[in-house]
Design an enzyme around this catalytic site. Structure first.
Site, PDB file in Angstrom:
ATOM      1  CD  GLU A   1     -54.515  22.413  65.792  1.00 30.77           C
ATOM      2  OE1 GLU A   1     -55.290  23.381  65.848  1.00 30.77           O
ATOM      3  OE2 GLU A   1     -54.472  21.632  64.819  1.00 30.77           O
TER       4      GLU A   1
ATOM      5  CD  GLU B   1     -58.127  26.727  67.513  1.00 28.53           C
ATOM      6  OE1 GLU B   1     -56.979  26.768  68.010  1.00 28.53           O
ATOM      7  OE2 GLU B   1     -58.345  26.365  66.341  1.00 28.53           O
TER       8      GLU B   1
HETATM    9  C1  DXP Z   1     -57.776  20.896  65.071  1.00 27.57           C
HETATM   10  C2  DXP Z   1     -58.024  21.529  63.775  1.00 27.57           C
HETATM   11  O1  DXP Z   1     -59.049  22.048  63.546  1.00 27.57           O
HETATM   12  C3  DXP Z   1     -57.007  21.542  62.718  1.00 27.57           C
HETATM   13  O2  DXP Z   1     -55.703  21.541  63.126  1.00 27.57           O
HETATM   14  C4  DXP Z   1     -57.162  20.427  61.834  1.00 27.57           C
HETATM   15  O3  DXP Z   1     -57.129  19.267  62.641  1.00 27.57           O
HETATM   16  C5  DXP Z   1     -56.117  20.414  60.752  1.00 27.57           C
HETATM   17  O4  DXP Z   1     -55.687  19.151  60.515  1.00 27.57           O
HETATM   18  P1  DXP Z   1     -56.591  18.120  59.702  1.00 27.57           P
HETATM   19  O5  DXP Z   1     -56.914  18.755  58.380  1.00 27.57           O
HETATM   20  O6  DXP Z   1     -55.767  16.892  59.634  1.00 27.57           O
HETATM   21  O7  DXP Z   1     -57.836  17.900  60.491  1.00 27.57           O
HETATM   22  N1  LIG Z   2     -57.370  24.690  64.707  1.00 20.35           N
HETATM   23  C1  LIG Z   2     -57.758  25.031  63.387  1.00 20.35           C
HETATM   24  C2  LIG Z   2     -56.593  25.113  62.506  1.00 20.35           C
HETATM   25  O1  LIG Z   2     -55.473  25.043  62.962  1.00 20.35           O
HETATM   26  C3  LIG Z   2     -56.735  25.339  61.053  1.00 20.35           C
HETATM   27  O2  LIG Z   2     -57.752  24.573  60.484  1.00 20.35           O
HETATM   28  P1  LIG Z   2     -57.982  24.684  58.883  1.00 20.35           P
HETATM   29  O3  LIG Z   2     -57.930  26.149  58.499  1.00 20.35           O
HETATM   30  O4  LIG Z   2     -56.866  23.921  58.234  1.00 20.35           O
HETATM   31  O5  LIG Z   2     -59.341  24.090  58.692  1.00 20.35           O
END
Ligand code: DXP
Ligand SMILES: NCC(=O)COP(=O)(O)O
Length: 248
Positions: free
Chosen positions: A75, A156
Site C-alpha cells: 500500500e 479495493e
Molecule cells: C489503506 C488502509 O486502509 C490500511 O492499510 C491502513 O492504511 C492501515 O494503516 P493505518 O492504520 O496507518 O492507516
Molecule cells: N486496506 C485495508 C487494510 O489493509 C487493513 O486495514 P485495517 O484492518 O488495519 O483497518
C-alpha cells in the site's frame, strides 16, 4: 468450493510495526509476523509504507520481498518517492491509497476521477514491472468507473464507513453501498477487494458479498493476537470469512 464463493485473506501487519516503533525496539518484528500469518493461512501480506514511516519501515518491505511465500500487497501513496521504491521492490500487488500526515488512519478513498491522467501513468509504471495495481476507493460508482477507464485491473473498496456505522440501520446502508460497489466493479471487469476497519464481528457480512476477491484485515487481527496468539488470530479470521463466503 467454487470460484464464485472462494475468498482470500490478506493480513495487514502494519500494527505489529506500530508496537515496535512505539519504543524503537527491534521487536516485535513484522517480518516474523508475516511468516507466521502465512503459516496460519493468510493468502497474502499487506503493508502500508506511510510517507511519515510511522509503522512499517523500508527495511521491512525489502526483507518481506525476499522472504514471503505468498505475495505482498504494497500500500502506497501515489508519490514519486513511493513509485520509485515500488519499482525497485516489484511487489506482486500494489494498492494506491490517499494519505495525509495528520490522519489517524486512512480516512477516505483515493480520488481517481479528479486525477485520472496522473493515476493512469502511475498504474502503467508499476504494471510495466509486472505489478498488479489496485485502487483504494470508496464504493462510489463514479470512482469505480474511473478506475476501470484508466485501466486499473483491481480496486479495493474502503469499508471504513461500514465499520464506523453507529446503528444497525446505518450499517445496513453502508453494507448495501459496498454490495452495489462490488457489483459495479465486477460489471466493469475489475477484481474487487475490500478492507479497512473489519473485525471479528463485522467481516462476515462483507465476505458473504458474491464476487468479492479478497479482504485485507489488520488492526483487529493484531489486537486479537494479544489474547489468542497471532497465528490463532489469523486462522480464526480466515475460517470466519471463508465460511461466510461459502454460505453466501
Ligand atoms: C489503506 C488502509 O486502509 C490500511 O492499510 C491502513 O492504511 C492501515 O494503516 P493505518 O492504520 O496507518 O492507516
Ligand atoms: N486496506 C485495508 C487494510 O489493509 C487493513 O486495514 P485495517 O484492518 O488495519 O483497518
Amino acid at each position: 468450493m467454487t470460484e464464485a464463493n472462494r475468498i482470500l485473506l490478506g493480513v495487514n501487519i502494519d500494527h505489529i510495526a506500530t508496537l515496535r516503533q512505539a519504543r524503537g525496539t527491534r521487536y516485535p518484528d513484522p517480518v516474523k509476523a508475516a511468516l507466521d500469518a502465512e503459516e496460519a493461512g493468510a493468502d497474502g501480506i499487506t503493508v502500508h509504507l506511510r510517507e511519515d514511516r510511522r509503522h512499517i519501515q523500508d527495511r521491512d518491505v525489502r526483507l518481506l520481498a525476499e522472504v514471503l511465500q505468498t505475495r505482498m500487497n504494497f500500500e502506497m501513496g501515489v508519490t514519486e518517492e513511493m513509485l520509485a521504491f515500488a519499482e525497485r521492490i516489484r511487489p506482486a500487488h500494489a494498492c494506491f491509497v490517499p494519505e495525509t500526515r495528520q490522519e489517524l488512519t486512512t480516512e477516505g478513498g483515493l480520488d481517481v476521477l479528479g486525477q485520472e491522467a496522473r493515476i493512469q501513468a502511475a498504474v502503467g509504471r508499476l504494471a510495466a514491472q509486472g505489478c498488479e495495481v489496485s485502487l483504494f476507493i470508496d464504493a462510489d460508482p463514479r470512482q469505480i468507473e474511473a478506475a476501470a477507464r484508466i485501466g486499473a485491473p483491481a480496486i479495493e473498496l474502503h469499508t471504513g464507513r461500514y465499520a464506523d456505522a453507529q446503528t444497525p440501520a446505518q450499517m445496513a446502508v453502508e453494507l448495501a453501498r459496498i454490495r452495489d460497489g462490488v457489483a459495479c466493479g465486477l460489471a466493469h471487469g475489475l477484481i474487487v477487494n475490500a478492507g479497512h476497519g473489519l473485525h471479528y464481528h463485522n467481516a462476515e457480512a462483507v465476505a458473504a458479498i458474491p464476487g468479492i476477491n479478497e479482504l485485507n484485515i489488520g488492526h483487529a487481527i493484531v489486537a486479537h493476537a494479544l489474547f489468542v496468539g497471532f497465528k490463532a488470530a489469523v486462522a480464526e479470521m480466515k475460517q470466519l470469512i471463508v465460511a461466510a463466503a461459502a454460505r453466501g
